[in-house]
Design a protein around this motif. Structure first.
Motif, PDB file in Angstrom:
ATOM      1  N   ALA A  71       0.830  -1.211   0.000  1.00 56.10           N
ATOM      2  CA  ALA A  71       0.000   0.000   0.000  1.00 56.10           C
ATOM      3  C   ALA A  71       0.865   1.262   0.000  1.00 56.10           C
ATOM      4  O   ALA A  71       0.519   2.266  -0.622  1.00 56.10           O
ATOM      5  CB  ALA A  71      -0.925  -0.013   1.212  1.00 56.10           C
ATOM      6  N   ALA A  72       2.026   1.206   0.677  1.00 58.13           N
ATOM      7  CA  ALA A  72       2.904   2.376   0.768  1.00 58.13           C
ATOM      8  C   ALA A  72       3.521   2.752  -0.573  1.00 58.13           C
ATOM      9  O   ALA A  72       4.000   3.880  -0.734  1.00 58.13           O
ATOM     10  CB  ALA A  72       4.014   2.111   1.788  1.00 58.13           C
ATOM     11  N   ASN A  73       3.499   1.827  -1.539  1.00 59.43           N
ATOM     12  CA  ASN A  73       4.059   2.133  -2.850  1.00 59.43           C
ATOM     13  C   ASN A  73       3.361   3.306  -3.532  1.00 59.43           C
ATOM     14  O   ASN A  73       3.937   3.948  -4.417  1.00 59.43           O
ATOM     15  CB  ASN A  73       3.954   0.903  -3.766  1.00 59.43           C
ATOM     16  N   PHE A  74       2.122   3.587  -3.115  1.00 59.65           N
ATOM     17  CA  PHE A  74       1.327   4.601  -3.811  1.00 59.65           C
ATOM     18  C   PHE A  74       1.161   5.888  -3.015  1.00 59.65           C
ATOM     19  O   PHE A  74       0.472   6.805  -3.457  1.00 59.65           O
ATOM     20  CB  PHE A  74      -0.048   4.017  -4.149  1.00 59.65           C
ATOM     21  N   THR A  75       1.798   5.975  -1.841  1.00 57.83           N
ATOM     22  CA  THR A  75       1.555   7.127  -0.978  1.00 57.83           C
ATOM     23  C   THR A  75       2.160   8.420  -1.508  1.00 57.83           C
ATOM     24  O   THR A  75       1.763   9.508  -1.082  1.00 57.83           O
ATOM     25  CB  THR A  75       2.093   6.856   0.447  1.00 57.83           C
ATOM     26  N   CYS A  76       3.118   8.324  -2.419  1.00 67.07           N
ATOM     27  CA  CYS A  76       3.712   9.540  -2.994  1.00 67.07           C
ATOM     28  C   CYS A  76       2.839  10.154  -4.091  1.00 67.07           C
ATOM     29  O   CYS A  76       3.150  11.242  -4.591  1.00 67.07           O
ATOM     30  CB  CYS A  76       5.101   9.239  -3.556  1.00 67.07           C
ATOM     31  N   PHE A  77       1.787   9.433  -4.479  1.00 65.64           N
ATOM     32  CA  PHE A  77       0.892   9.916  -5.521  1.00 65.64           C
ATOM     33  C   PHE A  77      -0.454  10.300  -4.908  1.00 65.64           C
ATOM     34  O   PHE A  77      -0.853   9.755  -3.868  1.00 65.64           O
ATOM     35  CB  PHE A  77       0.662   8.839  -6.575  1.00 65.64           C
ATOM     36  N   GLU A  78      -1.161  11.194  -5.559  1.00 66.39           N
ATOM     37  CA  GLU A  78      -2.538  11.458  -5.145  1.00 66.39           C
ATOM     38  C   GLU A  78      -3.345  10.185  -5.357  1.00 66.39           C
ATOM     39  O   GLU A  78      -3.289   9.564  -6.422  1.00 66.39           O
ATOM     40  CB  GLU A  78      -3.124  12.598  -5.973  1.00 66.39           C
ATOM     41  N   HIS A  79      -4.100   9.783  -4.351  1.00 66.78           N
ATOM     42  CA  HIS A  79      -4.832   8.528  -4.453  1.00 66.78           C
ATOM     43  C   HIS A  79      -6.036   8.539  -3.517  1.00 66.78           C
ATOM     44  O   HIS A  79      -6.093   9.348  -2.580  1.00 66.78           O
ATOM     45  CB  HIS A  79      -3.927   7.334  -4.109  1.00 66.78           C
ATOM     46  N   ILE A  80      -6.970   7.654  -3.795  1.00 65.86           N
ATOM     47  CA  ILE A  80      -8.109   7.439  -2.900  1.00 65.86           C
ATOM     48  C   ILE A  80      -8.299   5.931  -2.709  1.00 65.86           C
ATOM     49  O   ILE A  80      -8.014   5.147  -3.611  1.00 65.86           O
ATOM     50  CB  ILE A  80      -9.415   8.061  -3.446  1.00 65.86           C
ATOM     51  N   GLN A  81      -8.726   5.566  -1.526  1.00 64.34           N
ATOM     52  CA  GLN A  81      -9.068   4.165  -1.263  1.00 64.34           C
ATOM     53  C   GLN A  81     -10.579   4.068  -1.428  1.00 64.34           C
ATOM     54  O   GLN A  81     -11.350   4.505  -0.594  1.00 64.34           O
ATOM     55  CB  GLN A  81      -8.634   3.759   0.143  1.00 64.34           C
ATOM     56  N   HIS A  82     -11.012   3.486  -2.563  1.00 63.44           N
ATOM     57  CA  HIS A  82     -12.418   3.590  -2.952  1.00 63.44           C
ATOM     58  C   HIS A  82     -13.161   2.258  -2.964  1.00 63.44           C
ATOM     59  O   HIS A  82     -14.369   2.236  -3.192  1.00 63.44           O
ATOM     60  CB  HIS A  82     -12.533   4.246  -4.325  1.00 63.44           C
ATOM     61  N   LYS A  83     -12.449   1.164  -2.727  1.00 69.23           N
ATOM     62  CA  LYS A  83     -13.115  -0.141  -2.688  1.00 69.23           C
ATOM     63  C   LYS A  83     -12.546  -0.965  -1.537  1.00 69.23           C
ATOM     64  O   LYS A  83     -11.397  -0.775  -1.129  1.00 69.23           O
ATOM     65  CB  LYS A  83     -12.910  -0.907  -3.995  1.00 69.23           C
ATOM     66  N   GLN A  84     -13.382  -1.879  -1.088  1.00 68.29           N
ATOM     67  CA  GLN A  84     -12.960  -2.780  -0.003  1.00 68.29           C
ATOM     68  C   GLN A  84     -13.681  -4.093  -0.182  1.00 68.29           C
ATOM     69  O   GLN A  84     -14.858  -4.123  -0.558  1.00 68.29           O
ATOM     70  CB  GLN A  84     -13.303  -2.164   1.345  1.00 68.29           C
ATOM     71  N   ARG A  85     -12.970  -5.181   0.050  1.00 66.16           N
ATOM     72  CA  ARG A  85     -13.594  -6.505  -0.048  1.00 66.16           C
ATOM     73  C   ARG A  85     -13.153  -7.367   1.102  1.00 66.16           C
ATOM     74  O   ARG A  85     -12.159  -7.086   1.775  1.00 66.16           O
ATOM     75  CB  ARG A  85     -13.327  -7.147  -1.407  1.00 66.16           C
ATOM     76  N   ARG A  86     -13.897  -8.431   1.340  1.00 68.14           N
ATOM     77  CA  ARG A  86     -13.727  -9.216   2.571  1.00 68.14           C
ATOM     78  C   ARG A  86     -13.901 -10.705   2.335  1.00 68.14           C
ATOM     79  O   ARG A  86     -14.763 -11.127   1.562  1.00 68.14           O
ATOM     80  CB  ARG A  86     -14.738  -8.712   3.616  1.00 68.14           C
ATOM     81  N   ALA A  87     -13.073 -11.486   3.019  1.00 66.82           N
ATOM     82  CA  ALA A  87     -13.253 -12.929   3.091  1.00 66.82           C
ATOM     83  C   ALA A  87     -13.750 -13.286   4.485  1.00 66.82           C
ATOM     84  O   ALA A  87     -13.308 -12.691   5.482  1.00 66.82           O
ATOM     85  CB  ALA A  87     -11.949 -13.661   2.800  1.00 66.82           C
ATOM     86  N   TYR A  88     -14.644 -14.243   4.550  1.00 63.64           N
ATOM     87  CA  TYR A  88     -15.292 -14.626   5.793  1.00 63.64           C
ATOM     88  C   TYR A  88     -14.976 -16.076   6.146  1.00 63.64           C
ATOM     89  O   TYR A  88     -14.583 -16.874   5.299  1.00 63.64           O
ATOM     90  CB  TYR A  88     -16.812 -14.482   5.668  1.00 63.64           C
ATOM     91  N   ALA A  89     -15.180 -16.398   7.431  1.00 67.26           N
ATOM     92  CA  ALA A  89     -14.987 -17.780   7.866  1.00 67.26           C
ATOM     93  C   ALA A  89     -15.944 -18.096   9.007  1.00 67.26           C
ATOM     94  O   ALA A  89     -16.463 -17.197   9.696  1.00 67.26           O
ATOM     95  CB  ALA A  89     -13.539 -18.016   8.310  1.00 67.26           C
ATOM     96  N   LYS A  90     -16.184 -19.389   9.192  1.00 63.98           N
ATOM     97  CA  LYS A  90     -17.085 -19.847  10.254  1.00 63.98           C
ATOM     98  C   LYS A  90     -16.785 -21.306  10.550  1.00 63.98           C
ATOM     99  O   LYS A  90     -16.598 -22.120   9.625  1.00 63.98           O
ATOM    100  CB  LYS A  90     -18.544 -19.711   9.783  1.00 63.98           C
ATOM    101  N   LEU A  91     -16.700 -21.649  11.827  1.00 67.20           N
ATOM    102  CA  LEU A  91     -16.554 -23.051  12.200  1.00 67.20           C
ATOM    103  C   LEU A  91     -17.848 -23.787  11.883  1.00 67.20           C
ATOM    104  O   LEU A  91     -18.955 -23.246  12.072  1.00 67.20           O
ATOM    105  CB  LEU A  91     -16.228 -23.187  13.697  1.00 67.20           C
ATOM    106  N   ILE A  92     -17.730 -25.029  11.404  1.00 67.71           N
ATOM    107  CA  ILE A  92     -18.932 -25.769  11.006  1.00 67.71           C
ATOM    108  C   ILE A  92     -19.017 -27.103  11.760  1.00 67.71           C
ATOM    109  O   ILE A  92     -18.062 -27.550  12.364  1.00 67.71           O
ATOM    110  CB  ILE A  92     -18.949 -26.033   9.490  1.00 67.71           C
TER     111      ILE A  92
END
Length: 378
Positions: free
Chosen positions: A357-378
């Motif tokens: 993520a730090a590779n892009f901090t020198c440029f103007e940027h926005i964090q505009h998406k987020q995704r998630r993985a889930y888990a559950k004991l079965i």
């Protein structure tokens, strides 16, 4: 009428399975359609090398004679051994907005997984890291690159109501291309070249790439870099060759940057490609024909490109503080200007992968998406 879950059996049901998402998202301006032949290759033994060791089953949900959902149940024994877990994965998880349907599909995955000794439900993910993963939970009105999942907002409610909890998040960034490369990057690139004895290498085709790295050294680099990341499975040689031959063959090598040390060992790789979502949207029927091929070829060969999907930036662990990333951007920047690139879209960056993520901090940027993985004991 009650929901009926049936395992895919035969070509007709396989076609229904692979075409379900394109039908569900028909007309959605943010969704990137899938191609039938690509999905079929991924889900067919003898074509996808991951299926040489993964166990899997495909299920469809039916109600009143209509297909209303789908899911893939998967076990990756190599990943399970690496992470010392017993996960049954779910992916290709799509359904209309009805919790009876989503619950029945996940119940079937749980049943299938428990019968094979699994104790944890995990998803949405694929067979391996080469597949799309992570439920979109933010950024529903952003164009979806071809390399990531897109889903409707209601999916999250269904998954949470099933009792699944967050296991990992990925962030995606839009990075705006400046008029000039920040002075810091130019200075760091110069220091890296002098102090760490690094240099850029340019290949112009997959043939040149494989001639320079006949043992797929660039893939071994990626494997070493990503080995600590979520759910990672070290790829087999067959998987490496499959991805290299199929996907690297369509790249515009202007956006492939290679960095070597004084021993001519590859120590860093940057890989981007023109965003193809708009071209894929002309293939909403899942086929390149009759006219989708034209839009795809036009996008791949374009002389003006607004968006580059930055698919990979990886640096060998012992060179991660050497300035190698600056050499990648220093080499790439003239191509951004040549093609008129306005911004980069990063693919999913694990929230704990701070160096990436730090590779892009020198440029103007926005964090505009987020995704998630889930888990559950079965």
């Amino acid at each position: 009428m009650a929901v009926e879950i049936r395992e895919v059996n035969g070509k007709k049901e396989m076609k229904i399975f692979i075409q379900f998402a394109n039908k569900l998202y028909k007309g959605n301006p943010y969704y990137c359609p899938t191609l039938d032949f690509d999905e079929l290759n991924t889900l067919t033994k003898g074509k996808n090398p991951a299926l040489n060791f993964c166990d899997y089953a495909l299920f469809l949900a039916w109600r009143d004679g209509e297909c209303v959902g789908r899911v893939a149940a998967m076990i990756n024994p190599i990943a399970n051994e690496k992470w010392n877990c017993k996960k049954v994965r779910f992916g290709w998880f799509d359904f209309i907005d009805d919790e009876e349907i989503s619950r029945a599909l996940l119940d079937k995955v749980v049943e299938w997984g428990k019968a094979r000794g699994m104790d944890t439900l995990n998803g949405p993910v694929g067979f391996t890291d080469f597949d799309k993963e992570g439920l979109l939970i933010r950024g529903f009105e952003e164009l979806s690159p071809m390399a990531v999942l897109y889903n409707y907002p209601y999916y999250e409610k269904h998954i949470v109501n099933y009792g699944l909890e967050k296991e990992a998040d990925w962030m995606e960034y839009r990075v705006f291309v400046p008029d000039e490369l920040p002075e810091r990057w130019t200075r760091v690139a110069e220091v890296a070249a002098k102090r760490s004895k690094l240099h850029n290498v340019k290949c112009h085709s997959v043939k040149e790439l494989n001639q320079r790295y006949p043992n797929l050294e660039y893939f071994h680099l990626m494997s070493e870099c990503y080995s600590i990341l979520y759910n990672y499975q070290p790829p087999t040689i067959e998987q490496m060759q499959y991805v290299a031959n199929f996907y690297f063959g369509i790249l515009n090598f202007d956006f492939v940057s290679l960095v070597e040390n004084e021993k001519n060992e590859i120590v860093a790789l940057g890989l981007g490609m023109p965003d193809l979502t708009k071209a894929f949207q002309h293939c909403a029927n899942g086929s390149l024909f009759p006219f989708g091929w034209y839009h795809m070829l036009k996008a791949l060969k374009a002389k003006k490109i607004d968006i580059i999907d930055e698919l990979i930036i990886c640096v060998r662990p012992d060179y991660q503080d050497s300035g190698a990333v600056a050499l990648i951007f220093n080499e790439q920047f003239p191509y951004y200007k040549k093609y008129g690139v306005k911004h980069l879209e990063t693919t999913s960056i694990l929230e704990t992968n701070h160096k990436n993520a730090a590779n892009f901090t020198c440029f103007e940027h926005i964090q505009h998406k987020q995704r998630r993985a889930y888990a559950k004991l079965i």
